[in-house]
Design a protein around this motif. Structure first.
Motif, mmCIF file in Angstrom:
data_model
loop_
_atom_site.group_PDB
_atom_site.id
_atom_site.type_symbol
_atom_site.label_atom_id
_atom_site.label_comp_id
_atom_site.label_asym_id
_atom_site.label_seq_id
_atom_site.Cartn_x
_atom_site.Cartn_y
_atom_site.Cartn_z
ATOM 1 N N ARG A 395 0.862 -1.140 -0.143
ATOM 2 C CA ARG A 395 -0.126 -0.027 -0.160
ATOM 3 C C ARG A 395 0.844 1.347 0.049
ATOM 4 O O ARG A 395 0.520 2.085 -0.667
ATOM 5 N N LYS A 396 1.916 1.339 0.765
ATOM 6 C CA LYS A 396 2.760 2.333 0.851
ATOM 7 C C LYS A 396 3.502 2.778 -0.429
ATOM 8 O O LYS A 396 3.332 4.040 -1.085
ATOM 9 N N ILE A 397 4.014 1.836 -1.340
ATOM 10 C CA ILE A 397 4.521 2.028 -2.522
ATOM 11 C C ILE A 397 3.394 2.614 -3.483
ATOM 12 O O ILE A 397 3.508 3.370 -4.373
ATOM 13 N N GLU A 398 2.394 1.866 -3.564
ATOM 14 C CA GLU A 398 1.251 2.041 -4.339
ATOM 15 C C GLU A 398 0.557 3.560 -4.115
ATOM 16 O O GLU A 398 0.504 4.411 -4.988
ATOM 17 N N SER A 399 0.659 3.995 -2.992
ATOM 18 C CA SER A 399 0.218 5.369 -2.651
ATOM 19 C C SER A 399 1.079 6.316 -3.249
ATOM 20 O O SER A 399 0.783 7.481 -3.750
ATOM 21 N N HIS A 400 2.516 6.096 -2.892
ATOM 22 C CA HIS A 400 3.511 6.741 -3.704
ATOM 23 C C HIS A 400 3.445 7.079 -5.119
ATOM 24 O O HIS A 400 3.341 8.135 -5.802
ATOM 25 N N LEU A 401 3.101 5.935 -5.811
ATOM 26 C CA LEU A 401 2.733 5.896 -7.136
ATOM 27 C C LEU A 401 1.602 6.874 -7.690
ATOM 28 O O LEU A 401 1.615 7.659 -8.525
ATOM 29 N N ARG A 402 0.579 6.749 -6.883
ATOM 30 C CA ARG A 402 -0.586 7.629 -7.211
ATOM 31 C C ARG A 402 -0.384 9.036 -6.842
ATOM 32 O O ARG A 402 -1.259 9.855 -7.696
#
Length: 477
Positions: A395-402
């Motif tokens: 979730r953390k990496i995906e949130s940075h991408l978004r």
């Protein structure tokens, strides 16, 4: 239940050709014997010359029967084009037989006219034999020509020509004998030479028909191609969209079979599949001129006038079988500089990779003199299959991408985000939705910008793969 057995076409053709040749031998044998017997009985040189002509037909029919048997043999290691040329050789030999008989008939006629006249015994038998000969020759020539045309047989065509020429020679002898007979009855002395003159006419006709046969046979043996046929080939091939030029066009004939060999220039940027399609089109075009021809098409890659500098750089890379991407060209003070990315095997040593890439750069400068410098970014081409360990959508990496995507207003949506680990390396892949009408240059800029922004927030992710897709294909938004 009784099943009908259909004979193979090749066997049917062979059987019909052999039957026609055998009938020719029988007919020539009977007529030669009759003419020779009556000629000796009456002393008529005209009849003897016609018997000699029929004797040539007999020898030719025998050669034809033999050559048909040999020519129908299938191709083997020593004769990859088959044995059909034997028919042409048979026809060529027959021309010498015709020439020899012509010389003998002419010399004998001259002797009878100027040196030693021979009295001729006049009866109705020679005329009756000649009429029978004309009927048989007409029937056999028609039958032989039909079979020869059906199966493109040179030997049978030569046989048909012989029987056709026999008709005219028999007519000449018939007229000569009739005139000599009338001269003897009416006491007209100069008509006594009509028989010898008829023999000379027969001799000249043999020479004429022999010349026609020799000319056609030599053309077949030397693989001569009619100019109009070649022109039709070239017109058909040049009419194919994608063929740049016809570099070589060759054709040969062996009996009823044609072999065509062409070399076509195609654009060097065509794919193998497109090249194969063009070869099929070219083969079909050749067979429109010569149905059932055995066609071999060679293709040669060529540069085209419409090629850009990018096309030429990619052509050099393709020639060296390397993966090329991110090609850019800059112009400085009238000189051009090429920058490119090339992938090499990941286990290749640096020295070897550098020398390999430098060779490609030299080729580019040689092919493009306007390019003053070539700078290559060498990348490793993966050679192993990776087995990533899923982190179940970190979730953390995906949130940075978004978050990085939200700073780019052109991006409509980010979905199918997958984060994985291969060894100690993190990797991320996702789908990025953009407007349908965006050109690929702009798409590339946006994707690169997204990747750069994301890596600033997550430098621990070593590899990022972003797949762009049009808005109309987005079913996740």
């Amino acid at each position: 239940m009784i099943q009908a057995v259909t004979e193979p076409p090749g066997r049917t053709a062979s059987a019909e050709k052999r039957s026609a040749a055998l009938l020719s031998v029988a007919a020539a044998c009977v007529m030669t014997g009759l003419k020779l017997f009556v000629g000796i009985l009456t002393g008529s040189l005209g009849m003897l010359s016609d018997a000699a002509h029929s004797g040539i037909d007999l020898a030719g029919a025998g050669l034809t029967m033999l050559s048909v048997r040999v020519s129908d043999k299938p191709a083997d290691e020593n004769h990859p084009y088959g044995h059909a040329k034997v028919e042409n050789i048979s026809a060529f030999v027959e021309t010498f037989l015709m020439l020899g008989s012509s010389v003998w008939i002419t010399s004998e006629a001259i002797i009878r006219i100027f040196v030693h006249p021979v009295a001729v015994q006049y009866t109705f038998w020679p005329l009756l034999v000649l009429l029978l000969s004309m009927a048989v020759d007409y029937w056999r020539s028609r039958q032989l020509k039909a079979v020869a045309d059906r199966y493109k047989s040179e030997a049978l065509a030569a046989d048909a020509l012989h029987f056709a020429s026999d008709i005219w020679s028999s007519i000449a002898v018939f007229i000569g004998l009739s005139a000599a007979w009338i001269g003897s009855v009416l006491g007209i002395s100069w008509l006594h030479y009509a028989d010898s003159v008829a023999a000379i006419v027969v001799s000249l006709m043999i020479v004429y028909f022999g010349w026609r046969l020799a000319w056609r046979t030599i053309a077949a043996l030397t693989d001569s191609t009619p100019r109009e046929t070649r022109s039709r080939f070239l017109d058909e091939l040049h009419g194919i969209d994608g063929v740049l030029s016809v570099d070589q066009a060759r054709m040969r004939r062996a009996g009823s079979h044609y072999f065509a060999d062409f070399t076509l220039s195609l654009s060097r940027h065509l794919t193998f599949q497109r090249t194969e399609e063009l070869v099929r089109e070219a083969t079909a075009a050749v067979r429109r001129v010569l149905p059932d021809a055995d066609v071999v098409i060679h293709t040669v890659p060529r540069p085209t006038l419409a090629e850009t500098i990018f096309d030429k750089v990619r052509a050099v890379a393709a020639r060296n079988n390397v993966v090329l991407h991110d090609v850019s060209v800059q112009s400085f003070n009238g000189e051009q500089r090429v920058e490119q990315h090339i992938e090499v095997a990941e286990n290749m040593p640096l020295r070897q990779a550098h020398d390999f890439v430098r060779g490609i750069e030299d080729e580019i400068r040689h092919e493009l003199p306007e390019v003053s410098a070539v700078l290559t970014h060498i990348e490793s081409e993966p050679a192993t299959i990776e087995h990533p360990q899923s982190l179940a959508r970190n979730r953390k990496i995906e949130s940075h991408l978004r978050h990085a995507a939200s700073e780019l207003p052109e991006i409509i949506d980010i979905h199918e985000v997958v984060v994985g680990r291969t060894g100690d390396k993190l990797q991320l892949s996702c789908h990025c939705t953009l407007p349908d009408e965006f050109p690929m240059q702009r798409v590339h800029e946006i994707i690169t910008s997204l990747e750069d922004r994301f890596k600033l927030e997550c430098p621990e992710v070593q590899r990022v793969l972003i797949h762009p897709e049009p808005a109309t294909d987005n079913h996740h938004h």
